[in-house]
Design a protein around this motif. Structure first.
Motif, PDB file in Angstrom:
ATOM      1  N   SER A 141      14.559  19.795   4.767  1.00 25.86           N
ATOM      2  CA  SER A 141      13.203  20.321   4.871  1.00 25.86           C
ATOM      3  C   SER A 141      12.411  19.564   5.926  1.00 25.86           C
ATOM      4  CB  SER A 141      12.466  20.201   3.523  1.00 25.86           C
ATOM      5  OG  SER A 141      13.158  20.873   2.498  1.00 25.86           O
ATOM      6  N   GLY A 142      11.431  20.253   6.493  1.00 18.73           N
ATOM      7  CA  GLY A 142      10.463  19.616   7.366  1.00 18.73           C
ATOM      8  C   GLY A 142       9.139  19.488   6.635  1.00 18.73           C
ATOM      9  N   PHE A 143       8.278  18.605   7.132  1.00 19.89           N
ATOM     10  CA  PHE A 143       6.984  18.369   6.491  1.00 19.89           C
ATOM     11  C   PHE A 143       5.860  18.505   7.506  1.00 19.89           C
ATOM     12  CE2 PHE A 143       9.975  15.508   4.165  1.00 19.89           C
ATOM     13  CZ  PHE A 143      10.003  16.216   2.979  1.00 19.89           C
ATOM     14  N   ARG A 144       4.743  19.040   7.037  1.00 17.36           N
ATOM     15  CA  ARG A 144       3.512  19.099   7.816  1.00 17.36           C
ATOM     16  C   ARG A 144       2.419  18.398   7.012  1.00 17.36           C
ATOM     17  NH1 ARG A 144       1.300  23.178  11.650  1.00 17.36           N
ATOM     18  NH2 ARG A 144      -0.953  22.834  11.804  1.00 17.36           N
ATOM     19  N   ILE A 145       1.821  17.376   7.588  1.00 18.71           N
ATOM     20  CA  ILE A 145       0.731  16.643   6.951  1.00 18.71           C
ATOM     21  C   ILE A 145      -0.541  16.951   7.730  1.00 18.71           C
ATOM     22  CG2 ILE A 145      -0.165  14.384   6.288  1.00 18.71           C
ATOM     23  CD1 ILE A 145       2.699  13.364   6.253  1.00 18.71           C
ATOM     24  N   ALA A 146      -1.525  17.512   7.054  1.00 20.25           N
ATOM     25  CA  ALA A 146      -2.746  17.949   7.734  1.00 20.25           C
ATOM     26  C   ALA A 146      -3.981  17.480   6.979  1.00 20.25           C
ATOM     27  CB  ALA A 146      -2.770  19.474   7.865  1.00 20.25           C
ATOM     28  N   GLN A 147      -4.935  16.973   7.732  1.00 18.59           N
ATOM     29  CA  GLN A 147      -6.240  16.665   7.166  1.00 18.59           C
ATOM     30  C   GLN A 147      -7.041  17.948   7.023  1.00 18.59           C
ATOM     31  OE1 GLN A 147      -7.787  13.895  10.071  1.00 18.59           O
ATOM     32  NE2 GLN A 147      -7.385  12.158   8.735  1.00 18.59           N
ATOM     33  N   LYS A 148      -7.769  18.060   5.946  1.00 16.59           N
ATOM     34  CA  LYS A 148      -8.639  19.202   5.778  1.00 16.59           C
ATOM     35  C   LYS A 148      -9.877  19.044   6.665  1.00 16.59           C
ATOM     36  CE  LYS A 148      -7.158  20.275   1.065  1.00 16.59           C
ATOM     37  NZ  LYS A 148      -7.556  20.461  -0.346  1.00 16.59           N
ATOM     38  N   PRO A 149     -10.530  20.161   7.027  1.00 17.91           N
ATOM     39  CA  PRO A 149     -11.749  20.057   7.853  1.00 17.91           C
ATOM     40  C   PRO A 149     -12.778  19.155   7.195  1.00 17.91           C
ATOM     41  CG  PRO A 149     -11.016  22.331   7.722  1.00 17.91           C
ATOM     42  CD  PRO A 149     -10.171  21.560   6.746  1.00 17.91           C
ATOM     43  N   ARG A 150     -13.489  18.413   8.026  1.00 19.45           N
ATOM     44  CA  ARG A 150     -14.488  17.478   7.522  1.00 19.45           C
ATOM     45  C   ARG A 150     -15.880  17.944   7.897  1.00 19.45           C
ATOM     46  NH1 ARG A 150     -11.704  11.567   7.713  1.00 19.45           N
ATOM     47  NH2 ARG A 150      -9.642  12.275   7.042  1.00 19.45           N
ATOM     48  N   SER A 151     -16.844  17.456   7.148  1.00 16.94           N
ATOM     49  CA  SER A 151     -18.237  17.836   7.391  1.00 16.94           C
ATOM     50  C   SER A 151     -18.645  17.442   8.809  1.00 16.94           C
ATOM     51  CB  SER A 151     -19.161  17.153   6.383  1.00 16.94           C
ATOM     52  OG  SER A 151     -18.817  17.497   5.063  1.00 16.94           O
ATOM     53  N   GLY A 152     -19.517  18.265   9.379  1.00 15.82           N
ATOM     54  CA  GLY A 152     -20.020  17.964  10.710  1.00 15.82           C
ATOM     55  C   GLY A 152     -20.957  16.767  10.704  1.00 15.82           C
ATOM     56  N   ARG A 153     -21.385  16.349  11.887  1.00 13.01           N
ATOM     57  CA  ARG A 153     -22.244  15.167  12.006  1.00 13.01           C
ATOM     58  C   ARG A 153     -23.576  15.396  11.310  1.00 13.01           C
ATOM     59  NH1 ARG A 153     -26.253  13.074  15.045  1.00 13.01           N
ATOM     60  NH2 ARG A 153     -26.509  15.045  16.170  1.00 13.01           N
TER      61      ARG A 153
ATOM     62  N   ARG B 106       0.811  -1.217   0.000  1.00 14.07           N
ATOM     63  CA  ARG B 106       0.000   0.000   0.000  1.00 14.07           C
ATOM     64  C   ARG B 106       0.847   1.272   0.000  1.00 14.07           C
ATOM     65  NH1 ARG B 106      -5.034  -1.594   4.095  1.00 14.07           N
ATOM     66  NH2 ARG B 106      -5.992  -3.109   2.672  1.00 14.07           N
ATOM     67  N   LEU B 107       2.155   1.132  -0.090  1.00 11.40           N
ATOM     68  CA  LEU B 107       3.032   2.291  -0.099  1.00 11.40           C
ATOM     69  C   LEU B 107       2.821   3.091  -1.381  1.00 11.40           C
ATOM     70  CD1 LEU B 107       5.344   3.827   1.267  1.00 11.40           C
ATOM     71  CD2 LEU B 107       6.950   2.305   0.087  1.00 11.40           C
ATOM     72  N   ARG B 108       2.543   4.382  -1.217  1.00 13.23           N
ATOM     73  CA  ARG B 108       2.251   5.222  -2.381  1.00 13.23           C
ATOM     74  C   ARG B 108       3.163   6.446  -2.473  1.00 13.23           C
ATOM     75  NH1 ARG B 108       0.223   1.237  -3.237  1.00 13.23           N
ATOM     76  NH2 ARG B 108      -1.944   0.708  -3.717  1.00 13.23           N
ATOM     77  N   ARG B 109       3.630   6.980  -1.322  1.00  9.45           N
ATOM     78  CA  ARG B 109       4.420   8.207  -1.354  1.00  9.45           C
ATOM     79  C   ARG B 109       5.548   8.121  -0.325  1.00  9.45           C
ATOM     80  NH1 ARG B 109       1.275  11.556  -4.493  1.00  9.45           N
ATOM     81  NH2 ARG B 109      -0.897  10.865  -4.542  1.00  9.45           N
ATOM     82  N   ILE B 110       6.722   8.638  -0.706  1.00  9.77           N
ATOM     83  CA  ILE B 110       7.864   8.728   0.188  1.00  9.77           C
ATOM     84  C   ILE B 110       8.373  10.165   0.172  1.00  9.77           C
ATOM     85  CG2 ILE B 110      10.177   7.888   0.727  1.00  9.77           C
ATOM     86  CD1 ILE B 110       9.523   5.309  -0.733  1.00  9.77           C
ATOM     87  N   PHE B 111       8.461  10.759   1.347  1.00  8.75           N
ATOM     88  CA  PHE B 111       8.931  12.130   1.494  1.00  8.75           C
ATOM     89  C   PHE B 111      10.301  12.092   2.183  1.00  8.75           C
ATOM     90  CE2 PHE B 111       4.356  12.192   1.336  1.00  8.75           C
ATOM     91  CZ  PHE B 111       4.034  13.302   0.575  1.00  8.75           C
ATOM     92  N   VAL B 112      11.307  12.685   1.566  1.00  2.00           N
ATOM     93  CA  VAL B 112      12.678  12.647   2.079  1.00  2.00           C
ATOM     94  C   VAL B 112      13.089  14.042   2.525  1.00  2.00           C
ATOM     95  CG1 VAL B 112      15.096  12.215   1.478  1.00  2.00           C
ATOM     96  CG2 VAL B 112      13.297  10.663   0.665  1.00  2.00           C
ATOM     97  N   THR B 113      13.585  14.140   3.754  1.00  9.90           N
ATOM     98  CA  THR B 113      13.943  15.445   4.311  1.00  9.90           C
ATOM     99  C   THR B 113      15.235  15.987   3.711  1.00  9.90           C
ATOM    100  OG1 THR B 113      15.071  14.341   6.157  1.00  9.90           O
ATOM    101  CG2 THR B 113      12.779  15.025   6.501  1.00  9.90           C
ATOM    102  N   HIS B 114      16.255  15.121   3.574  1.00  8.13           N
ATOM    103  CA  HIS B 114      17.545  15.566   3.044  1.00  8.13           C
ATOM    104  C   HIS B 114      18.353  14.349   2.634  1.00  8.13           C
ATOM    105  CE1 HIS B 114      18.433  14.617   7.202  1.00  8.13           C
ATOM    106  NE2 HIS B 114      19.724  14.699   6.985  1.00  8.13           N
TER     107      HIS B 114
END
Length: 323
Positions: free
Chosen positions: A148-160, A54-62
């Motif tokens: 480099s540093g990385f920030r992975i963030a989920q976008k806001p999701r619909s309320g209940r 299931r590996l799809r993306r690899i992010f390398v800092t340096h």
């Protein structure tokens, strides 16, 4: 979002800690991402329940070896397994030449495509990847070579979604509920019904930041601002601050100061020098105590530690994947 530490040592592996790699499992999209890929990362993956297929993306800092030497072997194994449909690799511009040269000189042919994305973020940062659910931002850190540093963030999701209210309005169950939950306006019996009227407030997604290798810097603080989890290197103890400055690595207290200034929810220390082992003058417990004196909500990462990030009041649950 599930985080598994695959390597938490700096420079060289030890009996207890492999070199740098972090796995991000995204259950809702059945994907696995990696942040860095030090030597023997594929062995660590085999010792975990994570599914490499299931590996799809690899992010390398340096491009230091303890962050990239595991890439050629992992890519080759994926090719021989025949289970990969393709990989996206994000990192410094030399990353593509390194990977392609290693594959070429070892006469390794992959059965899947590699997609390279050169990452040279400006000081204010930039978006490296984005889709409907996630956004990955990158900012430069302060190290001996571009990092480099990385920030992975989920976008806001619909309320209940209020099912009972929908039923009271005479809206029949079915696919229309999904459209309403997404905020669409639909026509039911000649009436236009706005999905927003049937949903609670949007739910904030979770976010994590990965900052290694670096000395204390403002860009790390900016990248980590308000994150649920900050994973920050702590190569040296506070008393070895001069050595940290010479090598442009962080001490435990520098990592804690980044967490405090950024207002993060929790700090996970990683990338420890092998000199701090049990029985030495300064050991792991001392490193953790130094950071907690500044930022109490600090934990010390270890190989196969698993953190579950979920939206909520606490948001982070921890456990250990048995090796």
């Amino acid at each position: 979002m599930q985080v598994t530490f695959l390597g938490t040592s700096s420079g060289v592996p030890t009996r207890q800690r492999n070199v740098s790699s972090l796995a991000i499992r995204l259950p809702q999209r059945s994907e696995l991402w990696l942040l860095d890929c030090g030597e023997a990362t594929q062995h660590q993956l085999l010792r975990s329940p994570l599914r490499v297929s299931r590996l799809r993306r690899i992010f390398v800092t340096h491009m230091h070896g303890d962050h990239v030497f595991g890439l050629p072997g992992l890519l080759a194994s994926l090719g021989m397994a025949g289970t990969s449909t393709g990989l996206h690799l994000y990192g410094p511009p030399p990353l593509q030449n390194f990977v392609e040269s290693a594959l070429r000189f070892s006469s390794t042919r992959l059965s899947y495509p590699l997609h390279f994305h050169a990452n040279t973020p400006p000081p204010q940062g930039h978006v490296l990847f984005e889709d409907d659910d996630l956004v990955v931002e990158s900012r430069p850190l302060w190290h001996r070579i571009p990092a480099s540093g990385f920030r992975i963030a989920q976008k806001p999701r619909s309320g209940r979604f209020d099912v009972e209210k929908a039923k009271a309005l005479g809206i029949p169950p079915g696919p229309i509920y999904g459209r309403l939950k997404q905020g669409e306006t639909v026509s039911v019996g000649g009436r236009a019904i706005a999905g927003s009227s049937l949903c609670g407030p949007p739910q904030a997604g979770v976010s994590l930041v990965y900052a290694t290798d670096t000395v204390f810097c403002d860009t790390a603080v900016d990248l980590a601002r308000g994150a649920d989890l900050l994973i920050h290197e702590a190569t040296f103890a506070h008393r070895d601050g001069e050595l940290a400055l010479q090598r442009l690595h962080s001490t435990t207290t520098m990592a804690a100061q980044v967490a405090l200034a950024a207002g993060v929810g929790r700090l996970a220390l990683t990338h420890f020098s092998p000199r701090y082992i049990p029985g030495q003058a300064i050991g792991p417990d001392d490193l953790l105590a130094e950071a907690r004196a500044i930022f109490p909500s600090t934990i010390m990462a270890r190989d196969f530690l698993v953190l579950e990030l979920t939206a909520g009041s606490d948001g982070i649950r921890s456990g250990t994947t048995p090796p």
